[in-house]
Write a protein that holds these residues in place. Sequence first.
Motif, PDB file in Angstrom:
ATOM      1  N   LEU A 140       0.836  -1.194   0.000  1.00  0.00           N
ATOM      2  CA  LEU A 140       0.000   0.000   0.000  1.00  0.00           C
ATOM      3  C   LEU A 140       0.871   1.243   0.000  1.00  0.00           C
ATOM      4  CD1 LEU A 140      -2.859  -0.664   2.603  1.00  0.00           C
ATOM      5  CD2 LEU A 140      -3.121  -0.359   0.137  1.00  0.00           C
ATOM      6  N   VAL A 141       0.470   2.216  -0.780  1.00  0.00           N
ATOM      7  CA  VAL A 141       1.115   3.522  -0.796  1.00  0.00           C
ATOM      8  C   VAL A 141       0.090   4.541  -0.313  1.00  0.00           C
ATOM      9  CG1 VAL A 141       2.091   5.351  -2.231  1.00  0.00           C
ATOM     10  CG2 VAL A 141       2.694   2.961  -2.662  1.00  0.00           C
ATOM     11  N   GLY A 142       0.454   5.329   0.673  1.00  0.00           N
ATOM     12  CA  GLY A 142      -0.416   6.394   1.146  1.00  0.00           C
ATOM     13  C   GLY A 142      -0.192   7.651   0.329  1.00  0.00           C
ATOM     14  N   LEU A 143      -1.266   8.346   0.009  1.00  0.00           N
ATOM     15  CA  LEU A 143      -1.187   9.575  -0.786  1.00  0.00           C
ATOM     16  C   LEU A 143      -1.991  10.665  -0.101  1.00  0.00           C
ATOM     17  CD1 LEU A 143      -0.546  11.239  -3.357  1.00  0.00           C
ATOM     18  CD2 LEU A 143      -2.557  10.178  -4.426  1.00  0.00           C
ATOM     19  N   VAL A 144      -1.341  11.776   0.203  1.00  0.00           N
ATOM     20  CA  VAL A 144      -2.008  12.930   0.798  1.00  0.00           C
ATOM     21  C   VAL A 144      -1.880  14.106  -0.160  1.00  0.00           C
ATOM     22  CG1 VAL A 144      -2.147  14.489   2.773  1.00  0.00           C
ATOM     23  CG2 VAL A 144      -1.409  12.129   3.118  1.00  0.00           C
ATOM     24  N   LEU A 145      -3.024  14.597  -0.636  1.00  0.00           N
ATOM     25  CA  LEU A 145      -3.061  15.788  -1.480  1.00  0.00           C
ATOM     26  C   LEU A 145      -4.007  16.798  -0.834  1.00  0.00           C
ATOM     27  CD1 LEU A 145      -3.272  14.145  -5.022  1.00  0.00           C
ATOM     28  CD2 LEU A 145      -1.287  15.274  -4.003  1.00  0.00           C
ATOM     29  N   SER A 146      -3.870  18.050  -1.213  1.00  0.00           N
ATOM     30  CA  SER A 146      -4.683  19.068  -0.548  1.00  0.00           C
ATOM     31  C   SER A 146      -6.156  18.932  -0.887  1.00  0.00           C
ATOM     32  CB  SER A 146      -4.183  20.474  -0.905  1.00  0.00           C
ATOM     33  OG  SER A 146      -4.273  20.690  -2.301  1.00  0.00           O
ATOM     34  N   ASP A 147      -6.482  18.645  -2.161  1.00  0.00           N
ATOM     35  CA  ASP A 147      -7.894  18.569  -2.538  1.00  0.00           C
ATOM     36  C   ASP A 147      -8.031  17.897  -3.893  1.00  0.00           C
ATOM     37  OD1 ASP A 147     -10.590  18.860  -2.855  1.00  0.00           O
ATOM     38  OD2 ASP A 147     -10.564  21.038  -3.087  1.00  0.00           O
ATOM     39  N   SER A 197      -5.989  16.472   2.625  1.00  0.00           N
ATOM     40  CA  SER A 197      -5.601  17.223   3.815  1.00  0.00           C
ATOM     41  C   SER A 197      -6.487  18.444   4.017  1.00  0.00           C
ATOM     42  CB  SER A 197      -4.133  17.658   3.716  1.00  0.00           C
ATOM     43  OG  SER A 197      -3.913  18.451   2.566  1.00  0.00           O
ATOM     44  N   ALA A 198      -7.122  18.938   2.954  1.00  0.00           N
ATOM     45  CA  ALA A 198      -7.974  20.121   3.072  1.00  0.00           C
ATOM     46  C   ALA A 198      -9.261  19.832   3.837  1.00  0.00           C
ATOM     47  CB  ALA A 198      -8.316  20.664   1.683  1.00  0.00           C
ATOM     48  N   LEU A 199      -9.589  18.543   4.042  1.00  0.00           N
ATOM     49  CA  LEU A 199     -10.815  18.210   4.769  1.00  0.00           C
ATOM     50  C   LEU A 199     -10.731  18.663   6.222  1.00  0.00           C
ATOM     51  CD1 LEU A 199     -11.513  14.600   3.427  1.00  0.00           C
ATOM     52  CD2 LEU A 199     -12.678  16.721   2.794  1.00  0.00           C
ATOM     53  N   VAL A 200      -9.528  18.671   6.772  1.00  0.00           N
ATOM     54  CA  VAL A 200      -9.336  19.092   8.159  1.00  0.00           C
ATOM     55  C   VAL A 200      -8.231  20.142   8.161  1.00  0.00           C
ATOM     56  CG1 VAL A 200      -8.936  18.343  10.525  1.00  0.00           C
ATOM     57  CG2 VAL A 200      -9.882  16.730   8.859  1.00  0.00           C
ATOM     58  N   GLN A 201      -8.618  21.401   8.074  1.00  0.00           N
ATOM     59  CA  GLN A 201      -7.645  22.471   7.960  1.00  0.00           C
ATOM     60  C   GLN A 201      -6.680  22.475   9.140  1.00  0.00           C
ATOM     61  OE1 GLN A 201      -7.036  24.511   5.531  1.00  0.00           O
ATOM     62  NE2 GLN A 201      -8.762  23.981   4.204  1.00  0.00           N
ATOM     63  N   GLY A 260       1.698  15.645  -0.885  1.00  0.00           N
ATOM     64  CA  GLY A 260       1.604  16.960  -1.510  1.00  0.00           C
ATOM     65  C   GLY A 260       1.166  17.931  -0.433  1.00  0.00           C
ATOM     66  N   SER A 261       2.082  18.383   0.365  1.00  0.00           N
ATOM     67  CA  SER A 261       1.753  19.140   1.571  1.00  0.00           C
ATOM     68  C   SER A 261       1.341  20.575   1.268  1.00  0.00           C
ATOM     69  CB  SER A 261       2.959  19.146   2.524  1.00  0.00           C
ATOM     70  OG  SER A 261       2.657  19.844   3.711  1.00  0.00           O
ATOM     71  N   THR A 262       0.453  21.097   2.109  1.00  0.00           N
ATOM     72  CA  THR A 262       0.090  22.510   2.044  1.00  0.00           C
ATOM     73  C   THR A 262       1.045  23.347   2.897  1.00  0.00           C
ATOM     74  OG1 THR A 262      -1.445  22.220   3.896  1.00  0.00           O
ATOM     75  CG2 THR A 262      -2.341  21.982   1.673  1.00  0.00           C
ATOM     76  N   GLU A 263       1.995  22.678   3.551  1.00  0.00           N
ATOM     77  CA  GLU A 263       2.932  23.353   4.446  1.00  0.00           C
ATOM     78  C   GLU A 263       4.356  23.232   3.906  1.00  0.00           C
ATOM     79  OE1 GLU A 263       2.445  21.533   8.251  1.00  0.00           O
ATOM     80  OE2 GLU A 263       0.240  21.624   8.150  1.00  0.00           O
TER      81      GLU A 263
END
Length: 350
Positions: free
Chosen positions: A83-90, A119-123, A144-147
């Motif tokens: 499994l690969v986890g992927l985090v994008l802003s939206d 990640s945008a679901l929980v600011q 894909g971090s927003t920070e």
Amino acid sequence: MPNLSLDAEMDAMPSLREDRPSITRKDVADHAGVSTAVVSYVVNEGPRNVAPATRARVLESISSLGYRPNAAARALKLGVSELVGLVLSDTANPYFAEFSRAIEKAATDKGLSVIFTNSALVQGQEHLQVQKLVARQVDGLLLGSTEDEPNLDSAREANVRVVMLDRSEPLAGFSSVGVDFREASRVAVEHLIWHGHRRIGLISGLPGGLTTSARELGWEDALRAAGLPLGPVVRGEWGRNGGYQSGMQLLTDPNPPTAVYAISDLLAIGLLRALHEAHIDVPRSMAVVAFDGSSESEFSWPPLTVMRQPVDEMAGAAIAALGRPASAKPEHRSFTAELIVRQSCGCIPL
């Protein structure tokens, strides 16, 4: 392999377990007339060979009974989850939707599945999304971090490799991929200057970060190199509505620009609506160039001239970086955006 939303999957799991009877490996073994060890050999494709006829019988029993191997238990035994986890802003943003699809394809080609979260679901709680994925024992994480300096403590503690996405510059200790945002923006604005525009505005987003700043600096670089003054700048919320509101504000300028560089497709789409409502002809009265190059930009009216990010190439590089040896030194891969010329800049007659 399906792309699973982490939160949706977790919410759905209890009801699925309540409604579906649990079929065990022993049930399959009894149905096929073999030992549980043989069932294990078939499911895990080893370590021992199984006679073709016996294998076929076991597979038929698995299908008939609806047996689903426990992937979590298999991951614990083998030390991998695939499994690969992927985090994008939206992923509602067409660009990120296309990027996530390219990542899924690149992962599937390597025998991996992707589980993602927005990640945008929980600011302000991006680190919690990272923690959830790490708890799922993913083999690697694409972020894909927003920070600019994300909190990756949970990944470090679990020795989960992280590859950063959408980076304009490296992050110490991590491999990363991204576009040379500053150079791409410079090329975009130079194209507008080539058209003869001398007052070129900028529509940007909030909050600012490294990638936002890099795009703004590219706009500034092109204008200064041409000896032109900096045009009006409007910064608003990301997305179509932000572009629309920024466009309305831009039009209140007593000396509006003759061209605008929007640092994302969605900002440009919103801008186009504002211009259409004000009966401003695009590109004759105001030209527009955008950054991203998602499919939506091709179907706006007029179709947008864009700097296209090479999502397929970046996705492949990100998955490849996850597979590098643990001893390999982290590296940053910078890609070149491509100028795609359409009608919004005035190159192609409407």
